[in-house]
Design a protein around this motif. Structure first.
Motif, PDB file in Angstrom:
ATOM      1  N   ILE A  53       0.836  -1.202   0.000  1.00 31.56           N
ATOM      2  CA  ILE A  53       0.000   0.000   0.000  1.00 31.56           C
ATOM      3  C   ILE A  53       0.868   1.248   0.000  1.00 31.56           C
ATOM      4  O   ILE A  53       0.635   2.199  -0.767  1.00 31.56           O
ATOM      5  N   ASN A  54       1.895   1.278   0.844  1.00 33.51           N
ATOM      6  CA  ASN A  54       2.818   2.417   0.870  1.00 33.51           C
ATOM      7  C   ASN A  54       3.467   2.608  -0.498  1.00 33.51           C
ATOM      8  O   ASN A  54       3.631   3.738  -0.982  1.00 33.51           O
ATOM      9  N   PHE A  55       3.842   1.495  -1.113  1.00 37.63           N
ATOM     10  CA  PHE A  55       4.499   1.575  -2.412  1.00 37.63           C
ATOM     11  C   PHE A  55       3.536   2.118  -3.469  1.00 37.63           C
ATOM     12  O   PHE A  55       3.939   2.892  -4.347  1.00 37.63           O
ATOM     13  N   GLY A  61       2.118   9.188  -6.541  1.00 37.90           N
ATOM     14  CA  GLY A  61       2.706  10.521  -6.558  1.00 37.90           C
ATOM     15  C   GLY A  61       3.546  10.756  -7.800  1.00 37.90           C
ATOM     16  O   GLY A  61       3.470  11.824  -8.439  1.00 37.90           O
ATOM     17  N   PHE A  62       4.339   9.773  -8.172  1.00 40.50           N
ATOM     18  CA  PHE A  62       5.198   9.861  -9.355  1.00 40.50           C
ATOM     19  C   PHE A  62       4.351  10.006 -10.621  1.00 40.50           C
ATOM     20  O   PHE A  62       4.557  10.922 -11.428  1.00 40.50           O
ATOM     21  N   GLY A 199       6.778  10.393  -3.997  1.00 36.67           N
ATOM     22  CA  GLY A 199       6.637  10.028  -5.401  1.00 36.67           C
ATOM     23  C   GLY A 199       6.762  11.227  -6.322  1.00 36.67           C
ATOM     24  O   GLY A 199       7.409  11.151  -7.383  1.00 36.67           O
ATOM     25  N   CYS A 200       6.167  12.356  -5.923  1.00 39.40           N
ATOM     26  CA  CYS A 200       6.293  13.585  -6.714  1.00 39.40           C
ATOM     27  C   CYS A 200       7.755  14.023  -6.810  1.00 39.40           C
ATOM     28  O   CYS A 200       8.232  14.448  -7.873  1.00 39.40           O
ATOM     29  N   LEU A 257      12.417   2.088  -2.058  1.00 36.71           N
ATOM     30  CA  LEU A 257      12.888   3.435  -2.396  1.00 36.71           C
ATOM     31  C   LEU A 257      14.135   3.366  -3.253  1.00 36.71           C
ATOM     32  O   LEU A 257      14.311   4.168  -4.179  1.00 36.71           O
ATOM     33  N   GLY A 258      15.013   2.409  -2.953  1.00 33.17           N
ATOM     34  CA  GLY A 258      16.217   2.241  -3.763  1.00 33.17           C
ATOM     35  C   GLY A 258      15.873   1.842  -5.185  1.00 33.17           C
ATOM     36  O   GLY A 258      16.475   2.358  -6.154  1.00 33.17           O
ATOM     37  N   LEU A 259      14.909   0.938  -5.351  1.00 33.65           N
ATOM     38  CA  LEU A 259      14.481   0.533  -6.689  1.00 33.65           C
ATOM     39  C   LEU A 259      13.876   1.706  -7.452  1.00 33.65           C
ATOM     40  O   LEU A 259      14.160   1.907  -8.646  1.00 33.65           O
TER      41      LEU A 259
END
Length: 362
Positions: A53-55, A61-62, A199-200, A257-259
């Motif tokens: 869900i967080n992902f 956002g992205f 994400g933004c 986040l790294g990915l």
């Protein structure tokens, strides 16, 4: 730098499967939705899969900032409506039909509640969702409405400082009484808004490059993610009456986040393959239909079928239905809706222009 990052479609699909497994192998029996089928061995690990869900929120956002442009709120509205509502209406019909058919005590809804759910604004009306997973849609909708307003007023040019402000306020608010007073199941702020902001930020790094300011904001985003997960983990231990390892949760977040950062910075990527678009297309309809329908199937047939076979069959069925929704509903309706909604907006704009001209002094 506007080349599609196909690997993000794969990330979305993986996140949706994570959430499905989390619901079927952990939440169902822990919260009494499907209490007769336990997956204790799997649940030791799948309890952490809620992080899908967080992902999702980071990816939203992205993607949403990428689709939003100053002065074009109409196009943004059309794109979001087409993306959200056709599959959602099918999900409401399917879930509502299963509630009425199976008539299980854990899942009850009146015709009025089912109808209210068709708006996607049921949370704003104080009406419970007929599908547990729908709570995230209202969180997403709040983000969309803010982005629509920014596009309407031409304020997207201020998005970078707004991201920084969002991350600061959300991180601080997590540890204040007034911040914690907000219901995190119906309010994007403060628990979830920072994920959209992250994400933004990643999109702006992709578009404009990484500089000192964005690097500093990336550190701030990392601080938010760590703080939110630390606090949320403590809350989950109370809800489920079991322990969660905070470091496993933070580690999985750092991995994702790294990915995402690698995808953001890389001009080439080993997973940047167009075939993943089809995988990503299943994500939204799968999310819409999987949870409560899956629980109802577990309750109805789980006593007669091996639980692992039941798990595989139910998950496979949900994937097949998601595929059908995409191919038979989303794909055919999208061009038709885009054509007619765009024409309606253009006609509305023309009428407003004529009306304005008639009011001007001759």
């Amino acid at each position: 730098m506007d080349k599609r990052l196909y690997e993000i479609d794969l990330y979305r699909f993986i996140a949706s499967v994570m959430v499905l497994i989390f619901h079927y192998t952990f939440v169902g029996y822990m919260l009494g939705y499907a209490p007769d089928i336990r997956f204790d061995g799997i649940g030791e690990y799948s309890r952490y899969f809620y992080l899908g869900i967080n992902f999702f929120f980071i990816i939203s956002g992205f993607v949403i900032l990428m689709s939003a442009k100053d002065g074009e709120p109409g196009k943004f509205f059309v794109s979001r409506f087409i993306r959200l509502y056709p599959a959602y209406w099918v999900g409401v019909i399917l879930t509502g039909s299963c509630i009425l058919y199976f008539n299980q005590s854990q899942f009850q809804a009146s015709s009025a509640e089912i109808a209210a759910n068709a708006t996607m604004f049921q949370a704003a009306m104080g009406i419970k969702p007929i599908e547990s997973a729908y709570w995230t849609l209202w969180i997403e909708m709040q983000f969309y409405l803010v982005m629509f307003a920014l596009a309407w007023f031409g304020w997207l040019r201020f998005i970078l400082p707004l991201i920084g402000l969002s991350l600061l306020v959300c991180t601080f608010s997590l540890f204040t009484n007034w911040g914690q007073a907000f219901d995190l199941w119906t309010n994007a702020f403060p628990h979830w808004w920072g994920y959209f902001a992250t994400g933004c930020l990643l999109y702006l790094i992709r578009r404009d490059g990484l500089d000192l300011l964005k690097s500093s904001m990336l550190v701030l985003a990392l601080v938010f993610v760590v703080c939110q997960n630390w606090l949320f983990t403590n809350m989950m231990e109370g809800w489920y009456g079991t322990t969660f390892n905070e470091f496993v949760i933070i580690g999985l977040n750092l991995l994702f986040l790294g990915l995402m950062l690698f995808s953001t910075l890389a001009n080439q990527h080993p997973l940047r393959n167009a075939r993943f678009v089809a995988w990503g297309a299943l994500t939204y309809p799968l999310y819409l239909i999987h949870q409560n329908i899956g629980y109802m199937l577990f309750n109805a047939y789980g006593q007669h079928i091996n639980k692992y076979l039941m798990l595989v069959v139910t998950a496979s069925l949900m994937l097949a239905v998601a595929y059908a929704i995409h191919r038979l509903v989303e794909r055919p309706l999208a061009p038709w809706l885009k054509k007619h909604l765009t024409a309606w907006l253009q006609d509305k704009k023309a009428r407003e222009s004529r009306g304005k001209g008639e009011l001007e002094p001759q």
